[in-house]
Design an enzyme around this catalytic site. Structure first.
Site, mmCIF file in Angstrom:
data_model
loop_
_atom_site.group_PDB
_atom_site.id
_atom_site.type_symbol
_atom_site.label_atom_id
_atom_site.label_comp_id
_atom_site.label_asym_id
_atom_site.label_seq_id
_atom_site.Cartn_x
_atom_site.Cartn_y
_atom_site.Cartn_z
ATOM 1 N N ASP A 1 -29.690 11.207 35.321
ATOM 2 C CA ASP A 1 -30.745 10.522 36.077
ATOM 3 C C ASP A 1 -32.114 10.956 35.575
ATOM 4 O O ASP A 1 -33.044 10.153 35.473
ATOM 5 C CB ASP A 1 -30.618 10.803 37.586
ATOM 6 C CG ASP A 1 -29.639 9.842 38.269
ATOM 7 O OD1 ASP A 1 -28.621 9.512 37.635
ATOM 8 O OD2 ASP A 1 -29.889 9.422 39.419
ATOM 9 N N ASP B 1 -31.502 24.819 33.350
ATOM 10 C CA ASP B 1 -32.856 24.691 33.913
ATOM 11 C C ASP B 1 -33.893 24.548 32.802
ATOM 12 O O ASP B 1 -34.774 23.692 32.853
ATOM 13 C CB ASP B 1 -33.197 25.852 34.879
ATOM 14 C CG ASP B 1 -32.554 27.169 34.511
ATOM 15 O OD1 ASP B 1 -31.843 27.222 33.487
ATOM 16 O OD2 ASP B 1 -32.754 28.153 35.225
ATOM 17 N N LYS C 1 -24.899 27.142 32.405
ATOM 18 C CA LYS C 1 -25.575 28.192 33.171
ATOM 19 C C LYS C 1 -24.719 29.461 33.042
ATOM 20 O O LYS C 1 -24.334 30.098 34.025
ATOM 21 C CB LYS C 1 -25.711 27.719 34.633
ATOM 22 C CG LYS C 1 -26.597 28.572 35.511
ATOM 23 C CD LYS C 1 -28.060 28.281 35.340
ATOM 24 C CE LYS C 1 -28.883 29.327 36.088
ATOM 25 N NZ LYS C 1 -30.318 29.219 35.880
ATOM 26 N N TYR D 1 -16.940 18.847 40.695
ATOM 27 C CA TYR D 1 -16.493 17.565 41.234
ATOM 28 C C TYR D 1 -14.974 17.545 41.420
ATOM 29 O O TYR D 1 -14.368 16.491 41.523
ATOM 30 C CB TYR D 1 -16.917 16.418 40.302
ATOM 31 C CG TYR D 1 -18.373 16.041 40.437
ATOM 32 C CD1 TYR D 1 -19.367 17.014 40.415
ATOM 33 C CD2 TYR D 1 -18.769 14.722 40.586
ATOM 34 C CE1 TYR D 1 -20.698 16.689 40.530
ATOM 35 C CE2 TYR D 1 -20.102 14.380 40.698
ATOM 36 C CZ TYR D 1 -21.066 15.370 40.670
ATOM 37 O OH TYR D 1 -22.386 15.038 40.791
ATOM 38 N N ASP E 1 -24.319 14.753 35.573
ATOM 39 C CA ASP E 1 -24.739 13.758 36.565
ATOM 40 C C ASP E 1 -26.250 13.847 36.790
ATOM 41 O O ASP E 1 -26.976 12.851 36.717
ATOM 42 C CB ASP E 1 -23.972 14.040 37.874
ATOM 43 C CG ASP E 1 -24.052 12.876 38.837
ATOM 44 O OD1 ASP E 1 -24.634 11.840 38.474
ATOM 45 O OD2 ASP E 1 -23.523 12.999 39.957
#
Ligand code: NAI
Length: 339
Positions: free
Chosen positions: A232, A204, A171, A124, A228
């Site tokens: 959700d 993941d 990751k 970002y 982010d």
């Protein structure tokens, strides 16, 4: 004590849910002067800039803001003012508690975790450019300074709130340098908190584990993009975006806002669920030291949910935003009359 708080109603459903929240907060009797400001598309039209100096200065002065969601155009137009604000004020920690509420239909009944998202860098950073037509480059920035401070924030949060475990989500198997540094910093900081379990999960696998067995998680610390997306996902575990609050915290101030966006599909209908921003408001009151007011709202809100009579449309009910707010205010008044 009188508080002055910057109020940013936001776009879409923002003004509707912010008004409902202000009404409930004011019913506690806490002495607050609200300084209303705009940003984003509204400010662009009025002042020719999406992030007016006035708005930033107001938050810097007051140190606290309650903010509605801001719309960001997709694929074109101005860059996100949410990201811009967090960077402008160096609000480096995005704290998002995820908790089941009574009577709310959801896949699980025992979710109680907290997301701590690094808020200032990663993918970002906004550093994107076209290399040649048809090829673009987006830079992911990870610094030791920001990785150390977010890890420290997560462990301090865990210590302060009696949490038992902090999981670093990354990751680093693929992005060995960038996520590798994030993980390395986490492991260094973890050594200073021997009483708190520290583990790490590849993002993941973490998503799969969250969907299968969310109860195994306590505090999660993640880079910006993962934070982010996983926020959700976690909102989905407890009944939806209308229920997930958040706070952006830094040395210069704190901005409290829901995880969700401006919900243009339901804006202007008066049917949005104000719970997420109301819970952000409760976090704000506690941040201000107004523990009793925060507890009163929380108690009334939980009672309204437990009764299951006044429920907004996203949760299968028919109540309008302002009816839900009124039910909470009435509950607060009845409780104080009974006390
Ligand atoms: P969204 O979170 O606005 O909406 C996703 C879905 O959840 C929609 O179906 C919406 O109706 C529903 N929803 C969200 N909040 C709700 C609430 N309080 N009550 C009932 N239903 C609710 O996500 P979307 O559509 O991807 O984004 C819309 C705009 O919001 C975009 O411009 C985006 O950039 C912006 N956004 C702003 C954020 C912020 O200001 N912090 C955060 C996320 C998105």
């Amino acid at each position: 004590m009188k508080h002055t708080i910057t109020l940013i109603p936001g776009d879409g459903i923002g003004p509707e849910i912010v008004a409902a929240t202000v009404r409930i907060i004011e019913a506690t009797g806490v002495d607050i002067a609200w300084e209303t400001h705009i940003m984003g598309a509204q400010a662009l039209e009025k002042y020719g800039t999406t992030l007016p100096e006035d708005t930033i200065e107001s938050i810097k002065r007051n140190k606290v803001a309650l903010k509605g969601p801001q719309m960001t155009p997709i694929g074109k137009g101005f860059t996100s003012v949410n990201v811009g604000l967090r960077k402008a004020l160096d609000l480096y920690a995005n704290v998002r508690p995820v908790l089941n509420l009574p009577n709310v239909p959801s896949r699980y009944s025992d979710v109680d975790l907290v997301i701590v998202r690094e808020n200032t860098e990663g993918l970002y950073s906004g550093l994107e450019h076209t290399v040649i037509p048809g090829v673009v480059e987006s830079l992911k920035i990870v610094t030791e300074k920001a990785s150390m401070r977010i890890a420290k924030y997560a462990f301090e949060y865990a210590r302060k709130h009696g949490r038992k475990k902090v999981s670093c989500v990354h990751k680093a198997n693929i992005m060995k340098l960038s996520d590798g540094l994030f993980l390395e910093c986490f492991e260094i900081v973890a050594k200073d908190y021997p009483e708190i379990e520290a583990d790490n999960k590849i993002v993941d696998n973490c998503c799969m584990q969250l969907v299968m067995r969310p109860e195994q998680f306590d505090v999660l610390v993640l880079e910006n993009l993962y934070g982010d997306i996983v926020s959700d996902l976690c909102a989905g575990l407890i009944g939806g975006l209308g229920l997930a609050p958040g706070a952006n915290i830094g040395e210069q101030g704190a901005v409290f806002e829901a995880v969700h966006g401006s919900a243009p599909d339901i804006a202007g209908q008066g049917i949005a669920n104000p719970t997420a921003i109301l819970m952000s408001g409760i976090m704000m009151l506690r941040h201000l030291g107004e523990m009793e007011a925060g507890a009163r709202i929380e108690k009334a809100m939980l009672e309204v949910f437990a009764e299951g009579k006044v429920i907004t449309k996203d949760l299968g009910g028919t109540a309008k935003t302002n009816e839900f707010a009124r039910a909470i205010v009435e509950k607060m008044n009845t409780s104080s009359a009974a006390a």
